[in-house]
Structure formats: C-alpha cells, structure tokens
Design a protein around this motif. Structure first.
Motif, mmCIF file in Angstrom:
data_model
loop_
_atom_site.group_PDB
_atom_site.id
_atom_site.type_symbol
_atom_site.label_atom_id
_atom_site.label_comp_id
_atom_site.label_asym_id
_atom_site.label_seq_id
_atom_site.Cartn_x
_atom_site.Cartn_y
_atom_site.Cartn_z
ATOM 1 N N ILE A 1 8.139 -50.291 -2.271
ATOM 2 C CA ILE A 1 7.968 -49.644 -0.981
ATOM 3 C C ILE A 1 6.779 -48.703 -1.077
ATOM 4 C CG2 ILE A 1 10.395 -49.790 -0.306
ATOM 5 C CD1 ILE A 1 10.657 -46.844 -1.197
ATOM 6 N N GLY A 2 6.204 -48.360 0.069
ATOM 7 C CA GLY A 2 5.081 -47.441 0.084
ATOM 8 C C GLY A 2 5.498 -46.062 0.586
ATOM 9 N N ALA A 3 4.701 -45.079 0.239
ATOM 10 C CA ALA A 3 4.897 -43.723 0.757
ATOM 11 C C ALA A 3 3.561 -43.000 0.669
ATOM 12 C CB ALA A 3 5.961 -42.978 -0.035
ATOM 13 N N HIS A 4 3.213 -42.274 1.708
ATOM 14 C CA HIS A 4 1.952 -41.538 1.728
ATOM 15 C C HIS A 4 2.242 -40.097 2.087
ATOM 16 C CE1 HIS A 4 -1.947 -40.069 3.258
ATOM 17 N NE2 HIS A 4 -2.461 -40.891 2.363
ATOM 18 N N ALA A 5 2.077 -39.227 1.116
ATOM 19 C CA ALA A 5 2.271 -37.797 1.339
ATOM 20 C C ALA A 5 1.605 -37.053 0.196
ATOM 21 C CB ALA A 5 3.758 -37.439 1.392
ATOM 22 N N SER A 6 1.008 -35.928 0.506
ATOM 23 C CA SER A 6 0.422 -35.110 -0.559
ATOM 24 C C SER A 6 1.540 -34.593 -1.456
ATOM 25 C CB SER A 6 -0.331 -33.925 0.042
ATOM 26 O OG SER A 6 0.581 -33.009 0.638
ATOM 27 N N ILE A 7 1.173 -34.188 -2.651
ATOM 28 C CA ILE A 7 2.184 -33.622 -3.553
ATOM 29 C C ILE A 7 2.837 -32.404 -2.915
ATOM 30 C CG2 ILE A 7 2.478 -32.411 -5.755
ATOM 31 C CD1 ILE A 7 0.425 -34.365 -6.948
ATOM 32 N N ALA A 8 2.055 -31.604 -2.213
ATOM 33 C CA ALA A 8 2.607 -30.406 -1.577
ATOM 34 C C ALA A 8 3.636 -30.742 -0.509
ATOM 35 C CB ALA A 8 1.478 -29.585 -0.963
ATOM 36 N N GLU A 9 3.516 -31.939 0.088
ATOM 37 C CA GLU A 9 4.394 -32.315 1.194
ATOM 38 C C GLU A 9 5.465 -33.333 0.813
ATOM 39 O OE1 GLU A 9 1.422 -33.729 3.859
ATOM 40 O OE2 GLU A 9 1.141 -31.765 4.823
ATOM 41 N N THR A 10 5.435 -33.863 -0.396
ATOM 42 C CA THR A 10 6.413 -34.870 -0.813
ATOM 43 C C THR A 10 7.793 -34.247 -0.939
ATOM 44 O OG1 THR A 10 4.748 -36.139 -2.017
ATOM 45 C CG2 THR A 10 7.047 -36.508 -2.625
ATOM 46 N N THR A 11 8.792 -34.872 -0.323
ATOM 47 C CA THR A 11 10.160 -34.363 -0.406
ATOM 48 C C THR A 11 10.871 -34.960 -1.613
ATOM 49 O OG1 THR A 11 11.119 -36.149 0.914
ATOM 50 C CG2 THR A 11 10.225 -34.232 2.109
ATOM 51 N N GLU A 12 11.937 -34.301 -2.023
ATOM 52 C CA GLU A 12 12.744 -34.844 -3.120
ATOM 53 C C GLU A 12 13.320 -36.201 -2.741
ATOM 54 O OE1 GLU A 12 15.415 -32.816 -5.846
ATOM 55 O OE2 GLU A 12 14.890 -30.939 -4.838
ATOM 56 N N ALA A 13 13.691 -36.372 -1.476
ATOM 57 C CA ALA A 13 14.258 -37.656 -1.037
ATOM 58 C C ALA A 13 13.223 -38.767 -1.179
ATOM 59 C CB ALA A 13 14.733 -37.550 0.407
ATOM 60 N N GLN A 14 11.968 -38.499 -0.795
ATOM 61 C CA GLN A 14 10.910 -39.494 -0.961
ATOM 62 C C GLN A 14 10.682 -39.811 -2.431
ATOM 63 O OE1 GLN A 14 7.879 -37.251 1.223
ATOM 64 N NE2 GLN A 14 7.661 -38.975 2.652
ATOM 65 N N PHE A 15 10.609 -38.768 -3.248
ATOM 66 C CA PHE A 15 10.378 -38.950 -4.679
ATOM 67 C C PHE A 15 11.492 -39.780 -5.303
ATOM 68 C CE2 PHE A 15 10.466 -37.908 -9.137
ATOM 69 C CZ PHE A 15 9.141 -37.733 -9.502
ATOM 70 N N ASP A 16 12.737 -39.427 -4.972
ATOM 71 C CA ASP A 16 13.876 -40.120 -5.563
ATOM 72 C C ASP A 16 13.924 -41.585 -5.140
ATOM 73 O OD1 ASP A 16 14.622 -37.803 -6.845
ATOM 74 O OD2 ASP A 16 16.241 -37.306 -5.443
ATOM 75 N N GLU A 17 13.583 -41.866 -3.878
ATOM 76 C CA GLU A 17 13.597 -43.261 -3.434
ATOM 77 C C GLU A 17 12.521 -44.066 -4.159
ATOM 78 O OE1 GLU A 17 13.835 -45.863 0.675
ATOM 79 O OE2 GLU A 17 12.653 -44.017 0.698
ATOM 80 N N LEU A 18 11.329 -43.501 -4.289
ATOM 81 C CA LEU A 18 10.267 -44.183 -5.026
ATOM 82 C C LEU A 18 10.674 -44.425 -6.472
ATOM 83 C CD1 LEU A 18 7.175 -42.255 -3.647
ATOM 84 C CD2 LEU A 18 7.629 -44.686 -3.327
ATOM 85 N N MET A 19 11.312 -43.439 -7.068
ATOM 86 C CA MET A 19 11.737 -43.573 -8.457
ATOM 87 C C MET A 19 12.776 -44.673 -8.606
ATOM 88 S SD MET A 19 14.402 -42.769 -10.709
ATOM 89 C CE MET A 19 15.303 -41.450 -9.888
ATOM 90 N N ARG A 20 13.746 -44.717 -7.695
ATOM 91 C CA ARG A 20 14.804 -45.742 -7.788
ATOM 92 C C ARG A 20 14.222 -47.147 -7.641
ATOM 93 N NH1 ARG A 20 17.553 -42.045 -4.446
ATOM 94 N NH2 ARG A 20 17.044 -43.316 -2.619
#
Length: 261
Positions: free
Chosen positions: A106-125
């Motif tokens: 999956i894709g996600a576009h967000a700066s590190i300052a704006e990345t949420t834990e939910a986005q990070f966790d989904e990308l990681m999974r």
C-alpha cells in the motif's frame, strides 16, 4: 476463483505472487505465464480483478489460481497456508511452490512530522511484518532450490520528502532479504530484492500515471528520460526467477531507469 489445469500442469513451475491481482504483481504474473510459469495470485478484496487476471493467464496458455489474503493480517497466515495447500493439491497435484514473490503493498504520503502511528503501523504490518511472517509460514511449501523475491522500492536508496515511513519499511525489507538468503541457502533457496522506481500504475492513487506534473518530474530525474511502465518490471521479475539466474542471491536489483544517478 481458480482454474483446473490438465494433469500435465503438475510438471509446471508455480509462483505465488502476493498482490498479483493488479499493478506490478499482475504484470509479473502475465510475463511469467508467457514463459510457461503458472501462478497463484492473491487479492485482498477485489475477487473480480483476481478472476480477470486468472482468465488472462489462461489465455496465455498457463494455469492459475487466486486466493484471498490480507498481508497486513499475520494471524491469517496459517489458514492461508492451508488454503494454498488445498489449491496446489486440487489444481496441480502438487504440495510445493517453486517461487514466492512478496509484492503486495500500500502507499502512504506524509512527512515524518505528519505521519501518524496508525499510518506507520499499517505500513509496517503490510510491508515488513507481513512478508517476514508470511515467508516464515510458507517455508515448508517452498521447494528446495526454489527462490524468493521481495519487492522494495527505489525510495530505499534515494530520498523524496513524504515517503519516510514507507521507505523505512522497504529498507527493512532489503535487510530482511539478505538474512533470508543467508539462512535459506542451505536449502538452495535464493532470495533477492527487486527495487522498482516510479511506475505508472494505480499505486499511490495513480500519481505517477495520472498527474502530469509528477510524471514530468520523474522523467526529469531518470537517466532514460521517462517514468517506468509495468512492462518494464514484469520481465525483470520473470528473469530473476528463471533458472538462468540460479547463482544470483542476496542481491538488490533496482529497475528504475536510472533515477537519481
């Protein structure tokens, strides 16, 4: 959701491609079919898309099956392995696959300052935990002498603002591939990483394909002067899985047309 091949298909090579119902996974399955390689493709929710790919593969003279899989749900992997065993027995009279391509993403576009834990966790999974534990689960179903190809991204080498979390996962995939190559080598299983550049697909809401400004920017930083196409990647996948490349393992192969060289 699958086809029933004749008994001669039991001698075919079989590849499992996660996310094979669309994008680069679909293109890889079609190029492999042209080389006589059968596919088990996975889809997350669009069974109709998967069936269309199965039909295309049949039209090329190869055989295919489609199975549902959410690579972000590692708890489902044991049940998926059982479903795969059933498909192999039913349609190929086999109990092993030859190749595994960890492609779904999956894709996600967000700066590190704006990345949420939910986005990070989904990308990681989806991109890191999923391929790690899916490969672990499917190891007994990969034949000795087979191969694994993990899909990374050019973004693990060069940096573009907004892709920090995504690229972090892909960097992990590249390290994971080297460790897999080392640990699975005793079984003759080779493991490599394929890192595509920017490709015109529906990935990331189709930005490279549909946004003319993005497409021009990609072309301007690419040695070959254009954005990539799915047909630039599918043949690379087919080549890396071929017996001709049996001595290539633990390598990162970038297919980006020379982005940021």
């Amino acid at each position: 959701m699958s086809t029933t091949p004749p008994s001669s298909a039991s001698a075919s090579r079989i590849v499992l491609i996660t996310g094979g119902s669309r994008g680069l996974g679909r293109n890889a399955a079609l190029h492999l079919a042209r080389r006589g390689v059968d596919s088990v493709i996975t889809y997350r929710s669009r069974a109709d898309e998967a069936q269309a790919v199965v039909d295309e593969i049949r039209g090329l003279g190869a055989h295919a099956a489609a199975l549902q899989l959410d690579t972000g749900d590692s708890a489902s992997f044991p049940a998926f392995a059982e479903a795969l065993r059933g498909a192999l027995r039913q349609h190929w009279q086999r109990d092993r696959i030859d190749h595994l391509v960890n492609n779904a993403g999956i894709g996600a576009h967000a700066s590190i300052a704006e990345t949420t834990e939910a986005q990070f966790d989904e990308l990681m999974r989806v991109h890191l935990k999923g391929p790690f534990f899916l490969t672990q689960t499917l190891l007994p179903l990969i034949r000795d002498g087979g191969s694994i190809l993990n899909v990374s991204s050019g973004l693990a080498r060069f940096a573009l603002p907004g892709y920090g979390a995504y690229a972090t996962m892909k960097g992990g995939v590249e390290v994971m591939s080297r460790y897999m190559a080392k640990e699975f080598g005793a079984r003759g299983i080779r493991v490599n990483t394929l890192a595509p550049g920017a490709i015109e697909t529906d990935f990331g809401h189709g930005a490279v394909r549909d946004n003319a400004e993005v497409n021009r920017m990609v072309a301007s930083v690419t040695a070959l002067g254009r954005a990539g196409l799915p047909d630039d990647i599918g043949p690379v996948v087919a080549s890396l899985l071929a017996d001709d490349n049996h001595w290539i393992t633990a390598q990162r192969i970038e297919a980006s047309g020379g982005m940021f060289v």
